[in-house]
Write a protein that holds these residues in place. Structure first.
Motif, PDB file in Angstrom:
ATOM      1  N   LYS A 158     -58.951 -63.327 -21.676  1.00  0.00           N
ATOM      2  CA  LYS A 158     -59.350 -64.406 -21.218  1.00  0.00           C
ATOM      3  C   LYS A 158     -58.439 -65.364 -20.733  1.00  0.00           C
ATOM      4  N   VAL A 159     -58.864 -66.030 -19.588  1.00  0.00           N
ATOM      5  CA  VAL A 159     -57.899 -67.045 -18.861  1.00  0.00           C
ATOM      6  C   VAL A 159     -58.117 -68.383 -19.745  1.00  0.00           C
ATOM      7  N   ILE A 160     -56.977 -68.743 -20.153  1.00  0.00           N
ATOM      8  CA  ILE A 160     -56.917 -70.065 -21.171  1.00  0.00           C
ATOM      9  C   ILE A 160     -56.334 -71.073 -20.165  1.00  0.00           C
ATOM     10  N   ARG A 161     -56.561 -72.329 -20.009  1.00  0.00           N
ATOM     11  CA  ARG A 161     -56.163 -73.293 -19.372  1.00  0.00           C
ATOM     12  C   ARG A 161     -55.078 -74.362 -20.285  1.00  0.00           C
ATOM     13  N   LEU A 162     -53.918 -74.224 -20.064  1.00  0.00           N
ATOM     14  CA  LEU A 162     -52.849 -75.010 -20.762  1.00  0.00           C
ATOM     15  C   LEU A 162     -52.332 -76.051 -19.827  1.00  0.00           C
ATOM     16  N   HIS A 163     -51.759 -77.063 -20.764  1.00  0.00           N
ATOM     17  CA  HIS A 163     -51.217 -78.301 -19.947  1.00  0.00           C
ATOM     18  C   HIS A 163     -49.984 -78.842 -20.745  1.00  0.00           C
ATOM     19  N   SER A 164     -48.923 -79.163 -19.918  1.00  0.00           N
ATOM     20  CA  SER A 164     -47.789 -79.886 -20.284  1.00  0.00           C
ATOM     21  C   SER A 164     -47.622 -81.254 -19.951  1.00  0.00           C
ATOM     22  N   ARG A 165     -47.149 -82.428 -20.545  1.00  0.00           N
ATOM     23  CA  ARG A 165     -46.942 -83.358 -19.922  1.00  0.00           C
ATOM     24  C   ARG A 165     -45.344 -83.919 -19.923  1.00  0.00           C
ATOM     25  N   TYR A 166     -45.107 -84.306 -18.651  1.00  0.00           N
ATOM     26  CA  TYR A 166     -43.770 -84.424 -18.186  1.00  0.00           C
ATOM     27  C   TYR A 166     -43.567 -85.898 -17.963  1.00  0.00           C
ATOM     28  N   MET A 167     -42.321 -86.472 -18.361  1.00  0.00           N
ATOM     29  CA  MET A 167     -41.916 -87.853 -18.017  1.00  0.00           C
ATOM     30  C   MET A 167     -41.257 -87.651 -16.773  1.00  0.00           C
ATOM     31  N   VAL A 168     -41.674 -88.466 -15.790  1.00  0.00           N
ATOM     32  CA  VAL A 168     -40.882 -88.236 -14.400  1.00  0.00           C
ATOM     33  C   VAL A 168     -40.243 -89.715 -13.943  1.00  0.00           C
ATOM     34  N   HIS A 169     -39.340 -89.546 -13.215  1.00  0.00           N
ATOM     35  CA  HIS A 169     -38.569 -91.051 -12.721  1.00  0.00           C
ATOM     36  C   HIS A 169     -39.420 -91.280 -11.482  1.00  0.00           C
ATOM     37  N   ASP A 170     -39.700 -92.618 -11.224  1.00  0.00           N
ATOM     38  CA  ASP A 170     -40.371 -93.278 -10.310  1.00  0.00           C
ATOM     39  C   ASP A 170     -39.853 -94.618 -10.046  1.00  0.00           C
ATOM     40  N   GLU A 171     -38.882 -94.482  -9.181  1.00  0.00           N
ATOM     41  CA  GLU A 171     -38.019 -95.564  -9.006  1.00  0.00           C
ATOM     42  C   GLU A 171     -38.481 -96.807  -8.399  1.00  0.00           C
ATOM     43  N   GLU A 172     -39.573 -96.562  -7.469  1.00  0.00           N
ATOM     44  CA  GLU A 172     -40.292 -97.854  -6.873  1.00  0.00           C
ATOM     45  C   GLU A 172     -41.580 -98.001  -7.819  1.00  0.00           C
ATOM     46  N   ASN A 173     -41.801 -97.538  -8.608  1.00  0.00           N
ATOM     47  CA  ASN A 173     -43.067 -97.799  -9.316  1.00  0.00           C
ATOM     48  C   ASN A 173     -44.368 -97.576  -8.362  1.00  0.00           C
ATOM     49  N   GLU A 174     -44.247 -96.609  -7.881  1.00  0.00           N
ATOM     50  CA  GLU A 174     -45.557 -96.555  -6.743  1.00  0.00           C
ATOM     51  C   GLU A 174     -46.642 -95.739  -7.194  1.00  0.00           C
ATOM     52  N   ALA A 175     -46.427 -94.791  -8.312  1.00  0.00           N
ATOM     53  CA  ALA A 175     -47.390 -93.814  -8.868  1.00  0.00           C
ATOM     54  C   ALA A 175     -48.624 -94.698  -9.445  1.00  0.00           C
TER      55      ALA A 175
END
Length: 83
Positions: free
Chosen positions: A34-51
């Motif tokens: 059965k296909v299982i949906r997994l997730h991971s959370r990453y801290m990413v650098h956002d120099e201009e605070n645009e996200a």
């Protein structure tokens, strides 16, 4: 050596110059297939605070920026809704 790139969604942008990106992947169960949906959370650098929350982004691995940040935003695939 090429750097790894992942595709994910911004789920938090409350920190200064940092966003949290959730990356989902599909994996088959080893026995039942059965296909299982997994997730991971990453801290990413956002120099201009645009996200913004809901943005679809491409992130790539880079040098360590801090204790938990080893990724940076490369491209915005689709912008999320403005809250």
């Amino acid at each position: 050596m090429p750097t790894r790139q992942l595709h994910g969604t911004v789920v938090s942008n409350r920190m200064d110059k940092t966003a949290v990106v959730r990356v989902e992947r599909l994996k088959a169960h080893p026995l039942y297939r059965k296909v299982i949906r997994l997730h991971s959370r990453y801290m990413v650098h956002d120099e201009e605070n645009e996200a913004r929350i809901g943005d679809e982004v491409v992130i790539e691995e880079c040098r360590p920026m801090s204790r938990r940040k080893r990724w940076r935003i490369v491209d915005y695939v689709q912008r999320g809704e403005e809250a």
